[in-house]
Design a protein around this motif. Sequence first.
Motif, PDB file in Angstrom:
ATOM      1  N   GLY A   1       0.830  -1.193   0.000  1.00  0.00           N
ATOM      2  CA  GLY A   1       0.000   0.000   0.000  1.00  0.00           C
ATOM      3  C   GLY A   1       0.861   1.237   0.000  1.00  0.00           C
ATOM      4  O   GLY A   1       2.063   1.182  -0.287  1.00  0.00           O
ATOM      5  N   PHE A   2       0.262   2.381   0.345  1.00  0.00           N
ATOM      6  CA  PHE A   2       1.020   3.627   0.481  1.00  0.00           C
ATOM      7  C   PHE A   2       0.616   4.349   1.765  1.00  0.00           C
ATOM      8  O   PHE A   2       0.835   5.535   1.923  1.00  0.00           O
ATOM      9  N   GLY A   3       0.010   3.592   2.704  1.00  0.00           N
ATOM     10  CA  GLY A   3      -0.499   4.172   3.933  1.00  0.00           C
ATOM     11  C   GLY A   3       0.547   4.299   5.023  1.00  0.00           C
ATOM     12  O   GLY A   3       1.740   4.075   4.812  1.00  0.00           O
ATOM     13  N   PRO A   4       0.104   4.630   6.249  1.00  0.00           N
ATOM     14  CA  PRO A   4       1.039   4.960   7.328  1.00  0.00           C
ATOM     15  C   PRO A   4       1.787   3.769   7.907  1.00  0.00           C
ATOM     16  O   PRO A   4       2.806   3.954   8.570  1.00  0.00           O
ATOM     17  N   TYR A   5       1.300   2.555   7.635  1.00  0.00           N
ATOM     18  CA  TYR A   5       1.981   1.371   8.166  1.00  0.00           C
ATOM     19  C   TYR A   5       2.225   0.369   7.047  1.00  0.00           C
ATOM     20  O   TYR A   5       1.531   0.353   6.027  1.00  0.00           O
ATOM     21  N   ILE A   6       3.229  -0.470   7.243  1.00  0.00           N
ATOM     22  CA  ILE A   6       3.650  -1.465   6.260  1.00  0.00           C
ATOM     23  C   ILE A   6       3.407  -2.846   6.846  1.00  0.00           C
ATOM     24  O   ILE A   6       3.759  -3.103   8.007  1.00  0.00           O
ATOM     25  N   VAL A   7       2.802  -3.735   6.067  1.00  0.00           N
ATOM     26  CA  VAL A   7       2.561  -5.089   6.555  1.00  0.00           C
ATOM     27  C   VAL A   7       3.886  -5.799   6.791  1.00  0.00           C
ATOM     28  O   VAL A   7       4.756  -5.837   5.911  1.00  0.00           O
ATOM     29  N   ASP A   8       4.028  -6.369   7.980  1.00  0.00           N
ATOM     30  CA  ASP A   8       5.246  -7.104   8.346  1.00  0.00           C
ATOM     31  C   ASP A   8       4.993  -8.607   8.278  1.00  0.00           C
ATOM     32  O   ASP A   8       5.630  -9.324   7.513  1.00  0.00           O
ATOM     33  N   THR A   9       4.051  -9.073   9.087  1.00  0.00           N
ATOM     34  CA  THR A   9       3.748 -10.505   9.092  1.00  0.00           C
ATOM     35  C   THR A   9       2.238 -10.709   9.082  1.00  0.00           C
ATOM     36  O   THR A   9       1.475  -9.854   9.568  1.00  0.00           O
ATOM     37  N   ILE A  10       1.802 -11.846   8.547  1.00  0.00           N
ATOM     38  CA  ILE A  10       0.394 -12.225   8.538  1.00  0.00           C
ATOM     39  C   ILE A  10       0.278 -13.634   9.110  1.00  0.00           C
ATOM     40  O   ILE A  10       0.940 -14.557   8.639  1.00  0.00           O
ATOM     41  N   THR A  11      -0.535 -13.783  10.130  1.00  0.00           N
ATOM     42  CA  THR A  11      -0.915 -15.108  10.616  1.00  0.00           C
ATOM     43  C   THR A  11      -2.307 -15.386  10.073  1.00  0.00           C
ATOM     44  O   THR A  11      -3.268 -14.737  10.505  1.00  0.00           O
ATOM     45  N   PRO A  12      -2.429 -16.276   9.089  1.00  0.00           N
ATOM     46  CA  PRO A  12      -3.709 -16.444   8.381  1.00  0.00           C
ATOM     47  C   PRO A  12      -4.902 -16.596   9.323  1.00  0.00           C
ATOM     48  O   PRO A  12      -4.878 -17.416  10.249  1.00  0.00           O
ATOM     49  N   GLY A  13      -5.897 -15.768   9.082  1.00  0.00           N
ATOM     50  CA  GLY A  13      -7.128 -15.814   9.846  1.00  0.00           C
ATOM     51  C   GLY A  13      -7.089 -15.112  11.181  1.00  0.00           C
ATOM     52  O   GLY A  13      -8.134 -14.812  11.756  1.00  0.00           O
TER      53      GLY A  13
END
Length: 612
Positions: A253-265
């Motif tokens: 994205g271009f928002g204020p935070y950046i995705v680091d990790t995803i735990t599905p669900g």
Amino acid sequence: MKKYLNSKLVVTSSLVLMFGLAACSDSDNDANTNTSENEGEQTGDSETMYREDGVYSIDMFSSTIEPEGEAVGGVLNYALSSDTPIAGTLNPIWSSGVPDREATDWFYGAMFTLDETYTYSNEKLTSVELNDEGNVVNIKFNEQANWHDGEPLTMDDYLYAYEIIAHPDYTGVRFTSTLRDIEGIMDYHNGDADTISGINVISDEEIEITFNDASPAIMASGLWSSPLPRHVFEQYDIAEMEEVSEVRENPIGFGPYIVDTITPGESVTYTKNEDYWDGEPKLDGVTFQVVNPSVVAQSLRSGEIDMVTFPESQFHENADLDNVKWLGRVGPSYSYVGFKLGTWDSENGMVDTDPDAKMSDVNLRKAMAMAVDWNEIGNQIYNGLRWNATSVIPPFHSFYHDDSSEGIPFDPEEAKRILDEAGYELNGDYRQTPEGEELVINYASMSGDQTNELLANQNIQAWNDIGLDVQLVDGALMEFNSFYDRVGQNGDDDPAIDIYAGAWSVGTDPDPSGIWGSDQLFNFTRYSSDELTDIFERGNSEEAVDLDYRQNVYNEFQEYFNEVVPAFPTVYRAEIVALNKRVSGYSQDNFNPNLSFHTIQLNSEEPYVHGQ
């Protein structure tokens, strides 16, 4: 004196702002008023919020908390109170469920901000201007924004979003009727053109969009708000984009935070975007997690979570938490019960209303609407923070919401009389059809917190009391994603469902055709009529640039909808946010971009704990 839409586009009345801040303040209208004799001072502190009678008013809440103390960085623990997992579609072009949308909001970013009239403003990232004829929009960047991979955000990325949404291979649900009015977009959608003639990229910083007709909807919701990075997605086939890594595993994205990790669900963690165009965020990061409603209050008490949209049904027993501050506003949504009156014609992209559907008799539908006391349910189950709804244009749109209408009144005796007169005679405990056949009405309702089952049972009991045999589909509440699949979100309507309990969140434009229009997949009732289509066309016509004219059209719509009853609204709702006392610098107001996700701050490294 008439109000008109000028070149600066004031599309909605400033009363919207007043309603967003002051909520239901008309004490002469019980149907739309929810007040308490002991109102607080809008501080949100536990010592001013608690009420012994357990009935609260949205007037007691402030919607904003200014920054307090010194920011210490840190990680905010944000909770989504839900029993529904994150589906993992983390891009606004394809996501549709609330969990995915909320997880996306933290990192994706939006092109536009709103002013006090809920129209596009010329502040922040973009400036938006409409020509004098009301059909050509010019958009310019005021600031330079970058995607999280460092590539600049350009107007070509904005064009690309339209090219994906309007493409015949697009798998999402965002191709709205307003977007379809862009010049040349239907030729592109139908495969008769390779480009959208009505969208002209002038430079990386400027774009022009031409609509076929002037409409008040253009500056309220007619512009799609989320660009798509062409340099990331152009390598994929459009039909497969919804499943690619950049949507599911490594979203950008271009928002204020950046995705680091995803735990599905379960959860998403973010780190701050130091290059965010509107200033470096005050948090080091955010942990977004799904928390079951049954334990959300305890998680607040212990300081395990810092911020959550809180279930109204649990507010009274937690209003005295001494480590929490509360925010609240009139929510941009309503709940409703819909009747299945047809199916979805996927080939033509239209609803196909069946005049012989089980629920096709308006007398049966109206009687069911009159059987349940929604004000009493709002007080008993939701602590007064939900209240009887009279129209499917909610009071969030105060200029267009007809507060003079009583809606469909609670009157079970009249409901019985209507059924008797229509030929639904009792055969034992329950009524049969006018043709003398057994009548069992199958009801679909979503699971959620502990109140959902209680609410479903109360509804069923109220319908039983007027002699109708109503039963839960499969004998149980449905999980969120399963529910929407079965009511028809994918175009397949489950014939086992006769009625369903739904909810709808409105946008900044009051146009109700996005859920009730004949060409809208979200119209799960599958009801359409020539009268309804005519109303929607007039509500978005050039004449509707005159706001008085549009208001009259939508008053007509509200009256007509309550007469034909393809669905009936049940409750409006407050939107309550609980904040640990170490959190500040946030506003629920859509038109307050100066206090948003990037301004949230913590003033203590450790959360406050109740009782300590």
